[in-house]
Design a protein around this motif. Structure first.
Motif, short mmCIF file in Angstrom:
data_model
loop_
_atom_site.label_atom_id
_atom_site.label_comp_id
_atom_site.label_asym_id
_atom_site.label_seq_id
_atom_site.Cartn_x
_atom_site.Cartn_y
_atom_site.Cartn_z
N UNK A 93 29.09 34.96 -19.63
CA UNK A 93 29.12 33.80 -20.49
C UNK A 93 28.98 33.02 -19.38
N UNK A 94 28.37 31.90 -20.02
CA UNK A 94 28.54 30.70 -18.76
C UNK A 94 29.00 29.43 -18.78
N UNK A 149 19.41 30.25 -18.19
CA UNK A 149 18.16 31.18 -17.70
C UNK A 149 19.85 32.48 -16.64
N UNK A 150 19.10 32.47 -15.89
CA UNK A 150 19.89 33.55 -14.96
C UNK A 150 21.52 32.71 -14.58
N UNK A 151 21.57 31.87 -13.63
CA UNK A 151 21.96 30.62 -13.18
C UNK A 151 23.44 30.33 -14.11
N UNK A 170 7.93 33.06 -20.19
CA UNK A 170 9.19 33.45 -20.77
C UNK A 170 9.78 31.68 -21.82
N UNK A 171 10.21 32.23 -22.98
CA UNK A 171 10.80 30.49 -23.96
C UNK A 171 11.47 30.10 -23.50
N UNK A 172 12.06 28.80 -24.08
CA UNK A 172 13.04 28.16 -23.03
C UNK A 172 14.13 28.62 -24.63
N UNK A 173 15.14 28.99 -23.98
CA UNK A 173 16.60 30.10 -24.64
C UNK A 173 17.69 29.31 -24.48
N UNK A 174 17.53 27.99 -23.52
CA UNK A 174 18.70 27.05 -23.38
C UNK A 174 19.59 27.77 -22.51
#
Length: 383
Positions: A162-163, A170-172, A379-383
């Motif tokens: 989870x964010x 992304x990965x952050x 890579x597209x912008x996935x938010x």
């Protein structure tokens, strides 16, 4: 290369075969079977010397157990996600307290786990997860949706990516949390009915579900590193057991071809030979890369190989049946429209083999970027 089993491992094989011969069929309830495995000391063979598993086995012995398990026709595991995925991740990244809390119940077959990774908008692109975890004192509150969650309807716990840091992309800002599933009103599980008529996968909705702060694995914000480490465990020794099951399915198709006379068709015969040869190659490749940490593309190569192979086997299985009398892959009886035989189930379920666990397109991208050094795919912008 020598792919044989050493003489000292044969005693282990005899013990495993004997135990399976006594217990397979005697225990039919899924959780009871997990507890029987735990009591027999067969869970956690590859966890190392931490004292949390039931016994320590060499890599070769783990292969022996996996293959004997498949040969015995033992039941599908409902505890494998905890044993094969979460437990090695805790061994690598967990605190002493997390290991002491969660590993013994997995080893005993007492607690079952599911994996909260994929989402409706973040399946193959795992870095696009939108499920959020907000810190509130000694807990996190989790809100979002997961999908294709195997065994969520039976699991006691779920490990959730989870964010946890607002505004990150992304990965952050991701965290790896251990979440109890028994939270009525906060967690809802909805089974997904498949075209096979079964419901092994689920949607899971989190509406303010809680996870304790001390149950974050690897530290807040380090979820991507932990999640990628876990995926590395997904295609280890279990791949060889999977191939043993594939060999049994292939043998069944060969028997059917002989019984129906389809084996006299040169196209069918060529297909059977090709499948046999490809399966042998997959075995040698799996043994060659077993335990390797330096081949970043090995898991992706293995996934590409077996996914397409299994689909071709399913297609040939129904072709062989059709040659006997026009029986197609969806020819269920009118009285029981969702009762199908093994070949029909193989054909239908294998359609997903090139999608789940990372689609073929994703695997090829990983090989291109990480092994061949080709330019990164935008890579597209996935938010």
């Amino acid at each position: 290369m020598d792919f044989g089993v050493a003489a000292e491992d044969e005693a282990f094989r005899v013990e495993a075969r004997g135990w399976l011969g006594e217990h397979v069929g005697a225990v039919t309830e899924r959780r009871a079977w997990e507890r029987a495995l735990g009591a027999g000391g067969w869970i956690g063979l590859g966890w190392g010397e931490g004292g949390y598993g039931n016994r320590t086995a060499s890599l070769t012995q783990q292969v022996v157990w996996a293959e004997e398990y498949a040969r015995a026709g033992a039941p599908p595991r409902c505890g494998h996600i905890g044993e094969k995925l979460l437990a090695p991740t805790l061994v690598a990244h967990g605190t002493a307290e997390q290991k002491a809390r969660f590993l013994p119940p997995i080893a005993a077959g007492d607690e079952l786990w599911c994996q909260g990774y994929s989402e409706p908008g973040a399946g193959s692109d795992l870095a696009g997860v939108r499920t959020r975890a907000v810190r509130e004192g000694a807990s996190y509150r989790i809100t979002g949706q997961k999908i294709w969650t195997s065994l969520a309807h039976e699991a006691d716990w779920c490990f959730v990516l989870a964010r946890s840091e607002a505004g990150t992309r992304r990965h952050q800002g991701l965290s790896f949390l251990l979440v109890p599933m028994d939270q009525p009103g906060r967690i809802e599980v909805r089974p997904i009915r498949q075209m096979t008529g079964t419901s092994d996968f689920n949607e899971v909705f989190f509406d303010g579900a809680y996870a304790r702060v001390e149950h974050v694995v690897g530290g807040e914000g380090n979820g991507w590193r932990v999640a990628m480490s876990l995926l590395g465990f997904e295609r280890g020794v279990s791949t060889l057991a999977q191939q043993t099951g594939f060999a049994q399915e292939l043998a069944r198709v060969v028997r059917t071809a002989r019984e129906t006379g389809a084996v006299r068709d040169p196209v069918v015969r060529d297909g059977l030979v090709r499948l046999w040869a490809e399966l042998r190659v997959m075995r040698w490749n799996a043994l060659r890369t077993l335990g390797s940490t330096g081949d970043a593309g090995a898991p992706s190569v293995a996934k590409l190989l077996w996914g397409g192979w299994h689909q071709r086997l399913g297609e040939l299985a129904v072709r062989v049946r059709g040659a006997a009398g026009g029986v197609g892959p969806v020819a269920w009886s009118a009285s029981a429209p969702y009762e199908m035989d093994a070949d029909q189930h193989l054909f239908l379920f294998s359609r997903a083999d090139t999608i789940y666990g990372g689609s073929d397109e994703v695997q090829r991208t990983i090989i291109a970027e990480r092994v061949l050094g080709l330019p990164l795919e935008p890579k597209g912008d996935m938010g």
